[in-house]
Design a protein around this motif. Structure first.
Motif, mmCIF file in Angstrom:
data_model
loop_
_atom_site.group_PDB
_atom_site.id
_atom_site.type_symbol
_atom_site.label_atom_id
_atom_site.label_comp_id
_atom_site.label_asym_id
_atom_site.label_seq_id
_atom_site.Cartn_x
_atom_site.Cartn_y
_atom_site.Cartn_z
ATOM 1 N N GLY A 146 -67.626 -30.586 45.307
ATOM 2 C CA GLY A 146 -67.567 -29.415 46.181
ATOM 3 C C GLY A 146 -68.841 -28.594 46.119
ATOM 4 O O GLY A 146 -69.359 -28.151 47.150
ATOM 5 N N ALA A 147 -69.367 -28.397 44.900
ATOM 6 C CA ALA A 147 -70.587 -27.608 44.742
ATOM 7 C C ALA A 147 -71.770 -28.293 45.418
ATOM 8 O O ALA A 147 -72.598 -27.629 46.062
ATOM 9 C CB ALA A 147 -70.876 -27.388 43.259
ATOM 10 N N SER A 202 -56.558 -26.479 47.639
ATOM 11 C CA SER A 202 -56.224 -25.754 48.870
ATOM 12 C C SER A 202 -57.479 -25.311 49.600
ATOM 13 O O SER A 202 -57.600 -25.463 50.822
ATOM 14 C CB SER A 202 -55.357 -24.542 48.535
ATOM 15 N N LYS A 203 -58.430 -24.759 48.869
ATOM 16 C CA LYS A 203 -59.664 -24.294 49.501
ATOM 17 C C LYS A 203 -60.471 -25.458 50.064
ATOM 18 O O LYS A 203 -61.035 -25.360 51.158
ATOM 19 C CB LYS A 203 -60.488 -23.482 48.501
ATOM 20 N N LEU A 204 -60.540 -26.563 49.334
ATOM 21 C CA LEU A 204 -61.265 -27.732 49.839
ATOM 22 C C LEU A 204 -60.604 -28.278 51.096
ATOM 23 O O LEU A 204 -61.267 -28.666 52.056
ATOM 24 C CB LEU A 204 -61.326 -28.819 48.762
ATOM 25 N N LEU A 207 -66.134 -25.474 52.688
ATOM 26 C CA LEU A 207 -66.981 -26.566 53.159
ATOM 27 C C LEU A 207 -66.856 -26.669 54.676
ATOM 28 O O LEU A 207 -65.851 -26.256 55.254
ATOM 29 C CB LEU A 207 -66.545 -27.911 52.541
ATOM 30 N N THR A 208 -67.849 -27.239 55.321
ATOM 31 C CA THR A 208 -67.731 -27.521 56.749
ATOM 32 C C THR A 208 -66.716 -28.631 56.952
ATOM 33 O O THR A 208 -66.369 -29.373 56.015
ATOM 34 C CB THR A 208 -69.082 -27.963 57.328
ATOM 35 N N SER A 209 -66.231 -28.770 58.181
ATOM 36 C CA SER A 209 -65.264 -29.827 58.461
ATOM 37 C C SER A 209 -65.864 -31.206 58.189
ATOM 38 O O SER A 209 -65.161 -32.122 57.750
ATOM 39 C CB SER A 209 -64.780 -29.731 59.911
ATOM 40 N N GLN A 210 -67.155 -31.358 58.415
ATOM 41 C CA GLN A 210 -67.802 -32.648 58.165
ATOM 42 C C GLN A 210 -67.805 -32.982 56.680
ATOM 43 O O GLN A 210 -67.479 -34.113 56.280
ATOM 44 C CB GLN A 210 -69.240 -32.627 58.688
ATOM 45 N N LEU A 240 -65.410 -35.715 51.849
ATOM 46 C CA LEU A 240 -64.795 -35.594 50.524
ATOM 47 C C LEU A 240 -63.422 -36.245 50.476
ATOM 48 O O LEU A 240 -63.126 -37.056 49.585
ATOM 49 C CB LEU A 240 -64.687 -34.114 50.145
ATOM 50 N N PHE A 241 -62.566 -35.913 51.440
ATOM 51 C CA PHE A 241 -61.196 -36.421 51.388
ATOM 52 C C PHE A 241 -61.121 -37.912 51.717
ATOM 53 O O PHE A 241 -60.202 -38.593 51.267
ATOM 54 C CB PHE A 241 -60.281 -35.586 52.279
#
Length: 285
Positions: A82-83, A178-180, A186-189, A194-195
């Motif tokens: 995330g960072a 939840s935040k991720l 983060l942007t949707s991209q 990530l997911f």
């Protein structure tokens, strides 16, 4: 007539789905029943468990030992990813940047899909160390997670069980998920990138994924140390609802089967609520 939890959610309006969930304590009969089931399950097994489940649509949550710190092991790699991705979003880095001869995208893939420790420490070194990840968490008001060491340091110091470093509470970790997921940090991209990697996770297949129905979408990250077995991620329910699940386990025996059972209990409870909601609306027609 009592309206099932999902029915109440739908009746309140579509707008609620656009808000970042704020965890609320188990209060509905459905959530209280789930919490009792989870309590009974972990009480019947040795070891200590920290559990949190958060409905990412309406913010309802249940937790067992939710405010107790547990060793994160490799689940910390979600915060590290995330960072880094946040710096990509800010234009300070790109996924094409070379890190020790490989594109950053490939190094992050190794970190999340295969849980490669060397790749993780390469990303940490590029960022500037654990303190940078810690600052990123705090900047987004994610408390209850400590990032203190590189993976090499963690393994060398055998950080586990009673260690106060590199720990997270289940409630804090579910908050990070939840935040991720919400794409607010983060942007949707970057969120999609990530997911997608979490969906392809190759480690710990006997944990959250093990007892769920075939075809269930799971995006997770596992963590393992001596005496520690973790799995954290998001389960997509049959109706499309997404539920963040955190299971930290230390001590005792047979931790992986218990994690699998916890995930199935959570899945069944939310799936039952979906079926109850559909039946309710059919009666109302």
């Amino acid at each position: 007539m009592r309206v099932p939890m999902l029915s109440r959610l739908l009746i309140t309006g579509i707008a609620a789905s656009f808000l970042l969930p704020v965890p609320v304590a188990a209060s509905s009969p459905e959530l209280i029943g789930l919490q009792r089931q989870l309590n009974s399950l972990v009480a019947a097994n040795s070891g200590e468990y920290g559990i949190a489940a958060l409905d990412l649509r309406d913010g309802s949550t249940v937790a067992i030992n939710g405010d107790i710190p547990f060793p994160m092991a490799s689940t910390v790699k979600l915060a590290i990813a995330g960072a880094y991705l946040a710096e990509v979003d800010q234009g300070r880095r790109s996924l094409g940047d070379m890190i020790v001869g490989r594109p950053a995208a490939k190094v992050i893939e190794l970190m999340l899909v295969r849980s490669d420790n060397y790749a993780t420490d390469q990303i940490l070194a590029t960022l500037g160390g654990p303190a940078v990840v810690q600052q990123w968490l705090l900047s987004h008001r994610i408390s209850g997670i400590r990032v203190d060491r590189t993976i090499a340091q963690l393994l060398r110091e055998r950080g586990h069980l009673a260690d106060s470093k590199d720990v997270a509470t289940p409630v804090a970790m579910v908050g990070l998920l939840s935040k991720l997921d919400s794409a607010t940090v983060l942007t949707s991209q970057s969120r999609t990138f990530l997911f997608d990697l979490m969906r392809r996770c190759q480690t710990g297949t006997r944990r959250i994924r093990a007892l769920l129905p075939a075809g269930t979408q799971v995006e997770d990250k596992t963590g393992t140390l001596d005496g520690v077995t973790n799995d954290v991620g998001v389960i997509t329910m049959p109706d499309g609802r997404r539920v963040a699940v955190v299971v930290f386990a230390r001590g005792g025996r047979d931790r992986q089967p218990v994690i699998a059972q916890v995930a199935r209990v959570i899945y069944d409870r939310f799936a039952d609520d979906t079926r109850n909601a559909l039946a309710y609306f059919m009666r109302m027609r």
